[in-house]
Design an enzyme around this catalytic site. Sequence first.
Site, PDB file in Angstrom:
ATOM      1  N   GLU A 197      26.660  39.773  25.562  1.00  0.00           N
ATOM      2  CA  GLU A 197      25.430  40.306  26.137  1.00  0.00           C
ATOM      3  C   GLU A 197      25.783  41.070  27.414  1.00  0.00           C
ATOM      4  OE1 GLU A 197      22.418  37.427  27.140  1.00  0.00           O
ATOM      5  OE2 GLU A 197      20.963  38.980  27.603  1.00  0.00           O
ATOM      6  N   ALA A 219      26.483  31.717  32.870  1.00  0.00           N
ATOM      7  CA  ALA A 219      26.649  31.134  31.554  1.00  0.00           C
ATOM      8  C   ALA A 219      26.032  32.046  30.510  1.00  0.00           C
ATOM      9  CB  ALA A 219      25.951  29.775  31.513  1.00  0.00           C
ATOM     10  N   MET A 220      26.306  31.729  29.243  1.00  0.00           N
ATOM     11  CA  MET A 220      25.802  32.576  28.161  1.00  0.00           C
ATOM     12  C   MET A 220      25.384  31.710  26.989  1.00  0.00           C
ATOM     13  SD  MET A 220      25.138  35.556  27.043  1.00  0.00           S
ATOM     14  CE  MET A 220      24.356  35.712  25.453  1.00  0.00           C
ATOM     15  N   GLU A 221      24.217  32.048  26.451  1.00  0.00           N
ATOM     16  CA  GLU A 221      23.558  31.185  25.469  1.00  0.00           C
ATOM     17  C   GLU A 221      23.955  31.443  24.022  1.00  0.00           C
ATOM     18  OE1 GLU A 221      22.006  33.621  27.324  1.00  0.00           O
ATOM     19  OE2 GLU A 221      20.489  34.664  26.132  1.00  0.00           O
ATOM     20  N   ASN A 222      25.160  31.936  23.739  1.00  0.00           N
ATOM     21  CA  ASN A 222      25.586  32.193  22.360  1.00  0.00           C
ATOM     22  C   ASN A 222      25.160  31.060  21.436  1.00  0.00           C
ATOM     23  OD1 ASN A 222      27.345  34.298  23.522  1.00  0.00           O
ATOM     24  ND2 ASN A 222      28.501  32.524  24.256  1.00  0.00           N
ATOM     25  N   HIS A 237      17.346  28.561  25.737  1.00  0.00           N
ATOM     26  CA  HIS A 237      17.413  29.871  25.071  1.00  0.00           C
ATOM     27  C   HIS A 237      17.486  29.733  23.544  1.00  0.00           C
ATOM     28  CE1 HIS A 237      17.457  33.137  27.886  1.00  0.00           C
ATOM     29  NE2 HIS A 237      18.527  32.764  28.555  1.00  0.00           N
ATOM     30  N   GLU A 249      20.412  27.509  29.402  1.00  0.00           N
ATOM     31  CA  GLU A 249      21.103  28.051  28.219  1.00  0.00           C
ATOM     32  C   GLU A 249      20.670  27.311  26.961  1.00  0.00           C
ATOM     33  OE1 GLU A 249      22.339  30.771  28.968  1.00  0.00           O
ATOM     34  OE2 GLU A 249      22.578  30.428  31.112  1.00  0.00           O
TER      35      GLU A 249
HETATM   36  N1  B3K Z   1      21.859  35.758  29.037  1.00  0.00           N
HETATM   37  C1  B3K Z   1      22.947  35.571  29.972  1.00  0.00           C
HETATM   38  C2  B3K Z   1      23.146  36.696  30.898  1.00  0.00           C
HETATM   39  C3  B3K Z   1      23.916  37.816  30.317  1.00  0.00           C
HETATM   40  C4  B3K Z   1      24.261  38.813  31.385  1.00  0.00           C
HETATM   41  C5  B3K Z   1      24.896  40.034  30.798  1.00  0.00           C
HETATM   42  N2  B3K Z   1      25.414  40.916  31.799  1.00  0.00           N
HETATM   43  C6  B3K Z   1      22.775  34.322  30.771  1.00  0.00           C
HETATM   44  C7  B3K Z   1      21.404  33.824  30.909  1.00  0.00           C
HETATM   45  O1  B3K Z   1      20.534  34.415  31.508  1.00  0.00           O
HETATM   46  O2  B3K Z   1      21.122  32.816  30.344  1.00  0.00           O
HETATM   47 ZN    ZN Z   2      18.972  33.331  30.460  1.00  0.00          ZN
END
Ligand code: B3K
Ligand code: ZN
Length: 974
Positions: free
Chosen positions: A212, A353-356, A392, A389
């Site tokens: 993302e 962090a990232m919600e993959n 999400h 996360e």
């Molecule tokens: N969705 C990610 C953020 C991504 C940022 C990309 N540059 C984390 C979050 O907001 O949960």
């Molecule tokens: Zn987020």
Amino acid sequence: MARLILPCKSSCLARTSLLGLISSAPVKRSVCSVKSISGYRCFSALEATHRRNYRFPHSSPYRATEASRRVICSVATEPFPKRVEESEMDAPKEIFLKDYKSPDYYFDTVDLRFSLGEEKTIVASKITVFPRVEGSSAPLVLNGVDQKLISIKVDGKELKEGDYHLDSRHLTLQSPPQGKFTLEIDTEIQPQNNTSLEGLYKSSGNFCTQCEAEGFRKITFYQDRPDIMAKYTCRIEADKLLYPVLLSNGNLIEQGTLEGGKHYAVWEDPFKKPCYLFALVAGQLESRDDTFVTRSGRKVALRIWTPAEDVPKTAHAMYSLKAAMKWDEDVFGLEYDLDLFNVVAVPDFNMGAMENKSLNIFNSKLVLASPETASDADYAAILGVIGHEYFHNWTGNRVTCRDWFQLSLKEGLTVFRDQEFSSDMGSRTVKRIADVSKLRNYQFPQDAGPMAHPVRPHSYIKMDNFYTVTVYEKGAEVVRMYKTLLGTQGFRKGMDLYFKRHDGQAVTCEDFFAAMKDANGADFANFLQWYSQAGTPVVKVTSSYNAEAHTFSLKFSQEVPPTPGQLVKEPMFIPVAVGLLDSSGKDMPLSSVYHDGTLQSVASISQPVLSTVLRVTKKEEEFVFCDIFERPIPSLLRGYSAPVRLESDLSDNDLFFLLAHDSDEFNRWESGQVLARKLMLSLVADFQQSKPLTLNPKFVQGLKSILCDTSLDKEFIAKAITLPGEGEIMDMMEVADPDAVHAVRTFIRKELASQLKSEFLSTVENNRSSEEYVFDHPNMARRALKNTALAYLGSLEDSEMTELALHEYKTATNMTDQFAALSAISQNPGKTRDDVLADFYTKWQHNYLVVNKWFALQAMSNIPGNVENVRKLLNHPAFDLRNPNKVYSLIGGFCGSPVNFHAKDGSGYKFLGEIVLQLDKLNPQVASRMVSAFSRWRRFDESRQTLAKQQLETIMSANGLSENVFEIASKSLA
Ligand code: B3K
Ligand code: ZN
């Protein structure tokens, strides 16, 4: 959400205030330049005038076209980027919401195969494609950068040159088959050289991804947009010794060993997802394992992966994850939908962090905690971000965004959800105060500056620049207003309808609005303006009491200030929660309000109403409360019911009364803050006119009574005795004067410390504990109050207080207390400070997260001339410009010191200007966060303006500037 709080005040930083962290001995290590194919002539689509005035970047102008064509069907040995003429290069392109078009092709299934290597990684993708309109002859345009195309096949048949077109950013199939077809693409990438930390890259020897917003295009050619949702399988092949753990989204369906010391794993994700949620991790990791049984009986395996030595520090993250899973079931009825949930902690990560899907990747800072190494703030941030996360999974993953302009659809909503989660786990009032402070300190300045944009932006050059406090925090306030208007049950009904309608879809902010509205049959008037108008509304309120008619009138007027590209604004729909206090400080029962020619009842027969929400929708309007039998003191905007600047005609006496009595605790705190802001602004004026500074005794008395009120929550007291930040005060001035504001804040702090010394001393005495560290609200509140008092005492610069702080430092059994004592000591220059800082480093040099605190503390120091110390720290062996956490601590921390960053001689600006250019070559996202610190340069005096502008101009004239930095710098100069 308690995302990471960055020390620097730049816009994107703040949210990611959810995160925070890189470093650099600028260039102690050799810098690899794989930025390659996306070279461009940076030519502003925004500002014609600047085209003439600035030299745009033009170095590294490479195109993949010819080179890539030559390597089709064979793995090329020659370097893939080819130099092109300047005239051929791409200009940064501004993308507009109004230009959104549905894709011509959708993807059904995506089968990815990774062969991970030290020199190169091969990515093979097999996609089933179908046209939106059967028989369409539209070209299929795929995004792709920084990769070498090896081969491309359609329905198993290899394409020849001429069947497709390749440029620096796209692979285009001019005339794909007219029905469903299979597309196979093989590419080569070099994750080991990827310092941008987006796409596939290496962190501490392990492979990981960040897709993302638009990182997937660095992995393979794809329609890299969130409305392309497909089912993925992913096969990972890698050396077994180097990368024993192979993870991707969904379920593990196969694994085995291969020849040559390799092994493989195959993952299948049963849920459709956009490519930004794709993730892969490969490396030497171990896990803390646990399980969660959902309310419908699904047994979910939970695993938190880190290097072996860090596994003991993941207990709090696991606790947070389980608490979040339970909370989402209890509050929103939302269950987890797979049998496995993985979290991986990596030390090199641009954000928090990232919600993959089912494979969250986290900045280590937001996973690892032990009482000795992490502060209460870290613990709270971990709780909030783990929650965020996880949440999400429904708000973002199951229901995602149609396009990136809708980012707040998932982020505003998910921040709101994490805020509520943290409130329920701790103190609601304290959490609200923290969230509102963040909004004021970071989002208000953004909304009043050159980067002001609506919660749903109208355009962007680099989407990564729009992960802002406006999209996140103001977006969360917008969601909160739905709840304020609909009540808890009405809001839940709206959420239920949203999921019922849109599960598995990529949707818009209007879809969310419609679900809230339809589920409740609500009239939301002009509420949608919150998504499209930038700027913080200013709401003025005047009150009058009619003793004969027993009525109390509140007259409102509102004004939304002009922002770039939006000079004229419409009135907003502002929910204003109000209560009226009688002379004993109790809430008066409210019966009816006269408004717009009608008398509306606010009370129900069974229940007297002590607070009501007024719907302010016009530029000017009046609400008249009936049956009010004495002159009340109004408590306005309770709980901060709308993200506005409120200006009321309340007198200081009214404010002191509210501070002492308001049943709305948020407004008790707020009244104290309004008084403090007024006081600080008037002292700043005195300071500027060289008048002696004196502190209003009523203010000291007001704070003393809060400090000594044993019935109050201790963390509330800590917040209530903390003065508004220097940034907040500068933000309220015609011309920001960092020196005056700093001098005044320092004066008030010292004066309070001296006049309330015995109270502060007993506060420290009474709030020590020899008990083991516990992360719960009462203990955190106790520590917060003790350490706030200690910081006041430390400002006294007397040896007795230094001894006290030193004692606290030496006897501390946890990082919260130890670091608070270190901070108290380090306010004052001298040998003690130097010795204790050195001692702290020696103690913690093996722990990079603690060392980052040490960097930040020194960087934020207001000791005059600190820029030199920060420059030295760039060369410290523990610093590395390639690690975002270290940059956020040292460089971001430095920008958080108004006196040093805004030093009159321009030394702070020069420092930042130089760093931004070095950083931009390594990591444009981090560089662009840093350059944001310049964005409010017009708020300062002429001499500072000239110096800051020079730096921005130098940045703009640099060769090879990234689009990220270009967008922020050019908008700042516009
Ligand atoms: N969705 C990610 C953020 C991504 C940022 C990309 N540059 C984390 C979050 O907001 O949960
Ligand atoms: Zn987020």
